[in-house]
Design a protein around this motif. Structure first.
Motif, PDB file in Angstrom:
ATOM      1  N   LEU A 109       0.828  -1.200   0.000  1.00  8.93           N
ATOM      2  CA  LEU A 109       0.000   0.000   0.000  1.00  8.93           C
ATOM      3  C   LEU A 109       0.873   1.265   0.000  1.00  8.93           C
ATOM      4  O   LEU A 109       2.054   1.214   0.306  1.00  8.93           O
ATOM      5  N   GLN A 110       0.226   2.387  -0.253  1.00  8.60           N
ATOM      6  CA  GLN A 110       0.912   3.679  -0.237  1.00  8.60           C
ATOM      7  C   GLN A 110       1.487   3.996   1.149  1.00  8.60           C
ATOM      8  O   GLN A 110       0.810   3.840   2.156  1.00  8.60           O
ATOM      9  N   GLY A 111       2.728   4.423   1.140  1.00  9.42           N
ATOM     10  CA  GLY A 111       3.333   4.918   2.375  1.00  9.42           C
ATOM     11  C   GLY A 111       3.751   3.861   3.376  1.00  9.42           C
ATOM     12  O   GLY A 111       4.122   4.179   4.508  1.00  9.42           O
ATOM     13  N   ALA A 112       3.715   2.594   2.970  1.00  8.81           N
ATOM     14  CA  ALA A 112       4.031   1.514   3.898  1.00  8.81           C
ATOM     15  C   ALA A 112       5.521   1.480   4.250  1.00  8.81           C
ATOM     16  O   ALA A 112       5.902   1.042   5.338  1.00  8.81           O
ATOM     17  N   VAL A 221       4.395  -4.005   4.885  1.00  9.81           N
ATOM     18  CA  VAL A 221       3.206  -3.627   5.651  1.00  9.81           C
ATOM     19  C   VAL A 221       3.583  -2.780   6.866  1.00  9.81           C
ATOM     20  O   VAL A 221       4.516  -3.101   7.591  1.00  9.81           O
ATOM     21  N   ASP A 222       2.843  -1.736   7.052  1.00  6.95           N
ATOM     22  CA  ASP A 222       3.000  -0.846   8.197  1.00  6.95           C
ATOM     23  C   ASP A 222       2.509  -1.548   9.470  1.00  6.95           C
ATOM     24  O   ASP A 222       1.382  -2.056   9.506  1.00  6.95           O
ATOM     25  N   ALA A 223       3.335  -1.576  10.497  1.00  4.73           N
ATOM     26  CA  ALA A 223       2.979  -2.272  11.745  1.00  4.73           C
ATOM     27  C   ALA A 223       1.778  -1.654  12.450  1.00  4.73           C
ATOM     28  O   ALA A 223       1.176  -2.271  13.319  1.00  4.73           O
ATOM     29  N   THR A 248       7.067  -2.826   8.798  1.00  5.09           N
ATOM     30  CA  THR A 248       7.831  -1.602   9.029  1.00  5.09           C
ATOM     31  C   THR A 248       7.327  -0.832  10.248  1.00  5.09           C
ATOM     32  O   THR A 248       6.236  -1.102  10.754  1.00  5.09           O
ATOM     33  N   LYS A 249       8.119   0.128  10.676  1.00  9.60           N
ATOM     34  CA  LYS A 249       7.749   1.092  11.717  1.00  9.60           C
ATOM     35  C   LYS A 249       7.494   0.420  13.066  1.00  9.60           C
ATOM     36  O   LYS A 249       6.711   0.903  13.876  1.00  9.60           O
ATOM     37  N   LEU A 250       8.174  -0.703  13.273  1.00 13.01           N
ATOM     38  CA  LEU A 250       8.038  -1.389  14.559  1.00 13.01           C
ATOM     39  C   LEU A 250       8.786  -0.652  15.672  1.00 13.01           C
ATOM     40  O   LEU A 250       8.724  -1.061  16.823  1.00 13.01           O
TER      41      LEU A 250
ATOM     42  N   ASN B  86       4.927   8.650  10.066  1.00  7.83           N
ATOM     43  CA  ASN B  86       5.504   8.481   8.739  1.00  7.83           C
ATOM     44  C   ASN B  86       4.548   7.881   7.705  1.00  7.83           C
ATOM     45  O   ASN B  86       3.861   6.899   7.974  1.00  7.83           O
ATOM     46  N   GLY B  87       4.520   8.508   6.539  1.00  3.08           N
ATOM     47  CA  GLY B  87       3.853   7.913   5.382  1.00  3.08           C
ATOM     48  C   GLY B  87       2.343   8.017   5.350  1.00  3.08           C
ATOM     49  O   GLY B  87       1.688   7.354   4.547  1.00  3.08           O
ATOM     50  N   VAL B  88       1.759   8.851   6.186  1.00  2.00           N
ATOM     51  CA  VAL B  88       0.298   8.911   6.268  1.00  2.00           C
ATOM     52  C   VAL B  88      -0.348   9.756   5.168  1.00  2.00           C
ATOM     53  O   VAL B  88      -1.527   9.582   4.862  1.00  2.00           O
ATOM     54  N   LEU B 203      -3.931  11.299   9.545  1.00  4.53           N
ATOM     55  CA  LEU B 203      -4.089   9.920  10.002  1.00  4.53           C
ATOM     56  C   LEU B 203      -4.473   9.040   8.812  1.00  4.53           C
ATOM     57  O   LEU B 203      -5.405   9.346   8.074  1.00  4.53           O
ATOM     58  N   ASP B 204      -3.730   7.970   8.623  1.00  8.21           N
ATOM     59  CA  ASP B 204      -4.005   7.005   7.560  1.00  8.21           C
ATOM     60  C   ASP B 204      -5.188   6.133   7.994  1.00  8.21           C
ATOM     61  O   ASP B 204      -5.164   5.549   9.077  1.00  8.21           O
ATOM     62  N   ALA B 205      -6.223   6.055   7.149  1.00  5.91           N
ATOM     63  CA  ALA B 205      -7.427   5.301   7.531  1.00  5.91           C
ATOM     64  C   ALA B 205      -7.141   3.822   7.783  1.00  5.91           C
ATOM     65  O   ALA B 205      -7.918   3.155   8.459  1.00  5.91           O
ATOM     66  N   THR B 230      -6.856  10.174   5.750  1.00  2.00           N
ATOM     67  CA  THR B 230      -6.466   9.906   4.360  1.00  2.00           C
ATOM     68  C   THR B 230      -6.728   8.455   3.952  1.00  2.00           C
ATOM     69  O   THR B 230      -6.994   7.607   4.798  1.00  2.00           O
ATOM     70  N   LYS B 231      -6.631   8.214   2.666  1.00  2.00           N
ATOM     71  CA  LYS B 231      -6.685   6.859   2.087  1.00  2.00           C
ATOM     72  C   LYS B 231      -8.030   6.174   2.332  1.00  2.00           C
ATOM     73  O   LYS B 231      -8.104   4.952   2.431  1.00  2.00           O
ATOM     74  N   LEU B 232      -9.063   6.975   2.417  1.00  2.00           N
ATOM     75  CA  LEU B 232     -10.413   6.406   2.579  1.00  2.00           C
ATOM     76  C   LEU B 232     -10.922   5.801   1.277  1.00  2.00           C
ATOM     77  O   LEU B 232     -12.012   5.234   1.246  1.00  2.00           O
TER      78      LEU B 232
HETATM   79  K   LIG Z   1       0.737   3.843   6.283  1.00  2.00           K
END
Ligand SMILES: [K+]
Ligand SMILES: Nc1nc2c(ncn2[C@@H]2O[C@H](COP(=O)(O)OP(=O)(O)OP(=O)(O)O)[C@@H](O)[C@H]2O)c(=O)[nH]1
Ligand SMILES: Nc1nc2c(ncn2[C@@H]2O[C@H](COP(=O)(O)OP(=O)(O)OP(=O)(O)O)[C@@H](O)[C@H]2O)c(=O)[nH]1
Ligand SMILES: [Mg+2]
Ligand SMILES: [Mg+2]
Lengths: 297, 278
Positions: A109-112, A221-223, A248-250, B86-88, B203-205, B230-232
């Motif tokens: 996904l985006q930003g993961a 995958v974002d944690a 990630t981001k653990l 990060n990344g939201v 905040l990432d949904a 975001t990302k809804l």
């Molecule tokens: K994310």
């Protein structure tokens, strides 16, 4: 953060009951209710929790628990064991091709954290005396190519790009040719973030996959991911047959229940965890530590 | 699925819907308890009515801050500080937002306060080109508070209506990074006292219960005025914002529904609640 740990709660719930003599099935249910709440608070998927609790219960109402002097500890032991089994029993390494180059496809996904993690993997492999090549296949996100170039420069790994006017499938193919000519034994392909329900972009990923035949398809995958982790992992796995997951981001304080959800729907190992933004902050995955973290113990 | 009568099974299914939407088990249990009480008190007997009541309960929570769901834009100048883990979607949201302001004929300046992440400045610069906003930047590695300081000076000198400040993604449990943010926040307050301020937590949904911990810490450090969800456009529902509203009084102001420049909308309670039950 104040956290009354699950093991304490279970000890309390079951310890008191112990004085009554033998545990009953209802006592076990009471204890498992705490387990259920802890798992849901940790973002483990609702369905996954349901199945899990059912499995633990089957074991817990066995006589060795009901008649034990320390039922609380017994239940915790079972929960931990079952979780660890579900998490994958040991550390799982990267698949390295017998005839180089090994091709690794990053997706998610985006930003993961794909681009950052691609850089971390390259850094890691470089230190093992490999000759990695990073490939810029994200032609959509503003400055995505530049980002990968900066990351490559920081770790001292070459980056193959063809700008943002070429099809990612063509870029990937050309990168493999380039890598072979230049003696790169590992080729890491960074791709654009995409939603699992975005049919066009998922098809693009399938096309990259068929064009390069990767040895590893790593879902990043974002944690912090919540209940949706199962939908995402299931769809990526169905369409691409992923070979592993990077969480990630653990380095944050998320309990990371997504790890459990993903394992349980894909049965694919978690290969690494991201522990920071810096490019040396990639670590092997330890199932037992993750199990304890999810339970808040 | 239709129910013959109102029983535990019905409430269990409603619980599943809420938990699956990331509402969180604690908030879910509270809402379901209130629902059960209402069903009893109002002598509801039709199962279909229960679902409607549940929607009403959620709407009630989300409407607590009626009026706060809109950005405080109007009297210029306004400073918007975009913060989050990060990344939201902070940088992308800035691009979309400045495009919206430009369309309304406002003078907009964007300040590149993320001097840390690889190519963060270039990414934001591309968004400023797309939206036609002015752009203030320093080089990579520079002090972000200094960039924001310059942004404020530029906003004053050029009589901008809106100054939007990007910041680097940071996890809320990183002390030093939160101190850095606190410094940025102080600069905005001391250098631009006359400006209206919006501090938006992005905040990432797809985020689960960790969002609560994020919001608590960010709120403490820089006085969050609202949330951008975001990302809804994915399958995640972002139900954790119910807890942000009910526990922390944080209203959702904007939602992101894609990666394109016009994929930003005002928060709509009705749509949000309906989506949970889709
Ligand atoms: K994310
Ligand atoms: N704290 C922390 N931040 C991380 C980690 N991995 C990635 N990040 C940060 O997460 C943000 C997103 O990372 P990217 O590598 O750009 O993610 P991506 O998946 O490539 O994003 P898209 O290409 O837009 O889909 C950046 O701010 C990274 O620095 C990690 O393990 N810990
Ligand atoms: N599908 C979708 N993607 C989005 C949305 N908003 C942002 N993105 C994507 O999410 C990814 C991360 O967005 P950024 O704007 O870079 O996020 P950020 O918070 O600035 O990231 P860092 O600065 O690295 O912390 C990019 O791939 C964006 O295109 C949205 O509403 N929907
Ligand atoms: Mg990327
Ligand atoms: Mg950014």
């Amino acid at each position: 953060m104040v956290f009354e740990s699950l093991s304490e709660k279970l000890q309390n719930a079951l310890g008191k009951l112990r004085s009554k003599g033998k545990l009953t099935e209802k006592d076990v249910d009471t204890a498992l209710r705490e387990v259920r709440l802890a798992l849901l608070e940790a973002d483990v998927n609702f369905r996954v929790v349901k199945d899990f609790v059912k499995r633990v219960k089957e074991r817990a109402i066995g006589s060795e628990v009901m008649e034990s002097l320390t039922p609380g500890q017994q239940v915790i032991k079972i929960v931990n064991e079952e979780l660890t089994i579900l998490m994958g029993e040991r550390e799982s390494k990267l698949n390295i091709a017998s005839t180089p180059p090994t091709i690794i496809l990053m997706c998610g996904l985006q930003g993961a954290g794909k681009t950052t993690t691609a850089g971390k993997l390259a850094n890691n492999l470089l230190k093992q005396n490999k000759r990695p090549l990073l490939v810029a296949c994200d032609i959509y996100r503003p400055a995505a190519i530049k980002q990968l170039e900066v990351v490559g420069e920081r770790v001292g790994v070459p980056v193959f790009t063809m700008g943002d006017r070429n099809n990612p499938v063509d870029i990937a193919k050309a990168a493999i040719e380039y890598g072979k000519k230049n003696n790169n034994d590992i080729i890491i392909i960074d791709t654009a973030g995409r939603l699992h329900i975005d049919d066009d972009l998922m098809e693009e990923l399938e096309n990259i996959y068929s064009a390069v035949n990767p040895h590893e398809v790593l879902l990043v995958v974002d944690a912090m991911t919540g209940q949706d982790a199962v939908n995402v992992a299931e769809t990526f796995n169905d369409r691409l047959e992923i070979t592993g997951v990077i969480l990630t981001k653990l380095d944050g304080d998320a309990r990371g229940g997504a790890a459990l959800s993903i394992r349980s729907v894909t049965k694919k190992p978690i290969k690494f965890v991201g522990m920071g933004e810096k490019l040396d902050q990639l670590e092997p995955f330890h199932p037992d530590r993750m199990a304890s973290r999810i339970l808040g113990m | 699925r239709s129910y013959g009568k109102i029983d535990e099974e019905l409430f269990d299914d409603l619980e599943e819907i809420l938990v699956t939407a990331d509402v969180g088990i604690n908030t879910t249990m509270e809402i379901i308890d209130r629902l059960k009480n209402r069903v009893k008190e109002e002598k509801i007997s039709e199962p279909d009515k229960v679902r409607e009541l549940l929607k009403e309960e959620i709407k009630k929570i989300m409407e607590e801050s009626e009026g706060d769901n809109k950005l405080k834009i109007g009297s210029s100048p306004t400073v918007i500080l975009m913060v989050g883990v990060n990344g939201v979607g902070k940088t992308t949201t800035i691009g979309k937002l400045s495009y919206n302001f430009k369309k309304q004929g406002k003078k907009v300046i964007i300040a590149a306060g993320d001097t840390f992440r690889a190519a963060a400045i270039e990414q934001l610069e591309e968004w400023s080109n797309r939206s036609g906003a002015d752009f203030v930047k320093h080089s990579e590695g520079a002090d972000p508070a200094a960039v924001i300081f310059d942004g404020i000076q530029a906003a004053k000198a050029r009589k901008a209506d809106v100054l939007i400040c990007d910041t680097a993604g940071r996890l809320h449990n990183k002390k030093n990074l939160m101190n850095e943010l606190s410094k940025i926040f102080r600069v905005v307050n001391s250098e631009f006292p006359e400006a209206e301020k919006e501090v938006l937590l992005v905040l990432d949904a797809t985020t689960g219960q960790n969002a609560i911990s994020q919001a608590k810490v960010f709120k403490e450090v820089c006085d969050i005025t609202g949330v951008v969800l975001t990302k809804l456009d994915g399958t995640a529902k972002g139900g954790v914002v119910i807890a942000l509203q009910s526990e922390l009084g944080l209203p959702v102001k904007l939602v992101g529904i894609g990666e394109k420049i016009d994929d930003l909308q005002e928060f709509n309670v009705e749509d949000f609640v309906e989506a949970i039950f889709d």
